[in-house]
Write an enzyme that holds these catalytic residues in place. Structure first.
Site, PDB file in Angstrom:
ATOM      1  N   PRO A   1       0.808  -1.221   0.000  1.00  0.00           N
ATOM      2  CA  PRO A   1       0.000   0.000   0.000  1.00  0.00           C
ATOM      3  C   PRO A   1       0.840   1.268   0.000  1.00  0.00           C
ATOM      4  O   PRO A   1       1.895   1.321   0.614  1.00  0.00           O
ATOM      5  CB  PRO A   1      -0.785  -0.095   1.309  1.00  0.00           C
ATOM      6  CG  PRO A   1      -0.779  -1.529   1.661  1.00  0.00           C
ATOM      7  CD  PRO A   1       0.463  -2.127   1.092  1.00  0.00           C
ATOM      8  N   THR A   2       0.345   2.276  -0.673  1.00  0.00           N
ATOM      9  CA  THR A   2       0.997   3.578  -0.703  1.00  0.00           C
ATOM     10  C   THR A   2       0.711   4.290   0.608  1.00  0.00           C
ATOM     11  O   THR A   2      -0.443   4.477   0.978  1.00  0.00           O
ATOM     12  CB  THR A   2       0.456   4.420  -1.871  1.00  0.00           C
ATOM     13  OG1 THR A   2       0.616   3.666  -3.058  1.00  0.00           O
ATOM     14  CG2 THR A   2       1.195   5.737  -1.994  1.00  0.00           C
ATOM     15  N   GLY A   3       1.762   4.664   1.309  1.00  0.00           N
ATOM     16  CA  GLY A   3       1.584   5.280   2.620  1.00  0.00           C
ATOM     17  C   GLY A   3       1.308   4.224   3.671  1.00  0.00           C
ATOM     18  O   GLY A   3       0.578   4.429   4.620  1.00  0.00           O
ATOM     19  N   CYS A   4       1.919   3.054   3.464  1.00  0.00           N
ATOM     20  CA  CYS A   4       1.687   1.908   4.342  1.00  0.00           C
ATOM     21  C   CYS A   4       2.440   2.105   5.649  1.00  0.00           C
ATOM     22  O   CYS A   4       3.622   2.410   5.659  1.00  0.00           O
ATOM     23  CB  CYS A   4       2.196   0.654   3.649  1.00  0.00           C
ATOM     24  SG  CYS A   4       1.965  -0.812   4.621  1.00  0.00           S
ATOM     25  N   ILE A   5       1.743   1.954   6.782  1.00  0.00           N
ATOM     26  CA  ILE A   5       2.437   2.087   8.074  1.00  0.00           C
ATOM     27  C   ILE A   5       2.198   0.865   8.937  1.00  0.00           C
ATOM     28  O   ILE A   5       1.260   0.133   8.717  1.00  0.00           O
ATOM     29  CB  ILE A   5       2.024   3.374   8.838  1.00  0.00           C
ATOM     30  CG1 ILE A   5       0.526   3.667   8.624  1.00  0.00           C
ATOM     31  CG2 ILE A   5       2.839   4.554   8.366  1.00  0.00           C
ATOM     32  CD1 ILE A   5       0.018   4.887   9.347  1.00  0.00           C
TER      33      ILE A   5
END
Lengths: 110, 103, 129
Positions: free
Chosen positions: A106-110
């Site tokens: 995911p983009t911006g995965c945290i």
């Protein structure tokens, strides 16, 4: 790394995400899920299919907060909450479900 | 004298490749706008006047796939610019003696 | 703390991302979009600006099938899901390219450069590409 299915090899990166998004199929999803110790229940499929639709429309795998909110909008608050999604995908719904859906991390995965 | 094909792949509002090309291209040569260079084919582009000034002496082409990619199919192009596809691009390279890329 | 419980960000800063390049010809537009989504996922106060050739990133009806690249213009439509609501386009840049707000893939706030300048001056971090 790679997944083997029916004599075919599907290449993945070092974290297990498929390299070629278009190579994905439902059988492969079940195999990736087994690697993640996840049984593909109807509820799990619902999230995986939701992610594939989201990617088709927006060309990204959403971050977990965004996924939760989008599911809430479409499937209601019973499913659009973090607890429900973490029960289905204990190591992070966006991360694990995206991997099973054959999407990139995911983009911006945290 | 060799027949030259000038390739412009930079936006006219980002780099001065088009300006320099229009200034230095010999009459009778061709100019192909491609990649971000396709913005120079729009009739509303600020650079359109400079292109029009040399329209009679130079032959202008624009690469269609790059126009579509940038969502410009619904915008008018400068009169006299021909749209070519990748096959047409290859033909242009073959028809000219020299291809010059204005990077 | 359970994994599904959300932790708020420790520090919130005002981040402004200024897009000045057309899409596809260079990698700047796509890279900047990814950084915007990451900042938004970290709950920062994000604003996105499109000036100069950057306004071309938002042009409607992009179709990249023939050039074999990902059409990432659809991803701008996900900015709303990421709670990125401050999207500014400079009026002068639009007009000089013969474009209007109608030509853009998402609703934006079109601002004169003079007004944009004030907003830019209020940021903690400005990243231009």
């Amino acid at each position: 790394m790679a997944y083997e299915l029916n004599g075919q090899t599907f290449e993945s990166d070092e974290e297990g995400y498929l390299v070629d998004i278009s190579a994905w199929n439902p059988e492969l999803a079940v195999l990736i899920a087994e690697d993640e110790n996840i049984e593909m229940s109807d509820d799990a499929w619902e999230v995986v299919n939701f992610l594939r639709d989201y990617y088709e429309e927006y060309q990204i795998a959403p971050a977990v907060r965004v996924l939760t909110k989008a599911i809430k909008k479409k499937l209601g608050a019973d499913k659009g909450n973090s607890k429900y999604l973490y029960e289905l995908f204990p190591y992070g719904p966006a991360k694990q479900a995206c991997k099973i859906a054959g999407l990139p991390k995911p983009t911006g995965c945290i | 004298m060799s027949k030259m094909l000038h390739l412009i792949n930079k936006s006219p509002t980002d780099r001065n490749s088009l300006d320099s090309c229009l200034r230095l291209a010999e009459a009778g040569s061709s100019v192909l706008l491609l990649e971000d260079g396709v913005y120079a084919a729009l009739s509303k582009a600020a650079s359109a006047e400079a292109v029009n000034q040399r329209m009679g002496e130079l032959t202008f082409y624009v690469l269609g796939p790059d126009v579509s990619a940038r969502g410009l199919d619904d915008k008018p192009l400068i009169d006299g610019i021909s749209v070519v596809d990748y096959g047409g691009f290859v033909d242009l390279v073959v028809e000219h003696d020299v291809a010059q890329s204005w990077l | 703390m359970e994994p599904w419980e959300e932790e708020g960000p420790e520090v919130v800063k005002r981040f402004m991302y200024v897009n000045r390049k057309a899409p596809y010809g260079t990698i700047y537009a796509l890279e900047c979009l990814e950084v915007v989504l990451i900042a938004a996922a970290f709950d920062q106060d994000v604003s996105v600006v499109f000036v100069d050739d950057g306004v071309y990133q938002l042009k409607k009806n992009q179709d990249t099938a023939a050039i074999g690249m990902k059409n990432f213009s659809n991803t701008y439509r996900a900015l709303d899901d990421y709670d990125v609501e401050k999207i500014y386009v400079e009026q002068e840049s639009l007009e000089s390219r013969g474009l209007t707000a109608e030509d853009l893939i998402i609703p934006v706030e079109v601002l004169a450069g003079d007004n944009l300048r004030e907003i830019m001056a209020q940021q903690d971090v400005v990243i231009s590409s």
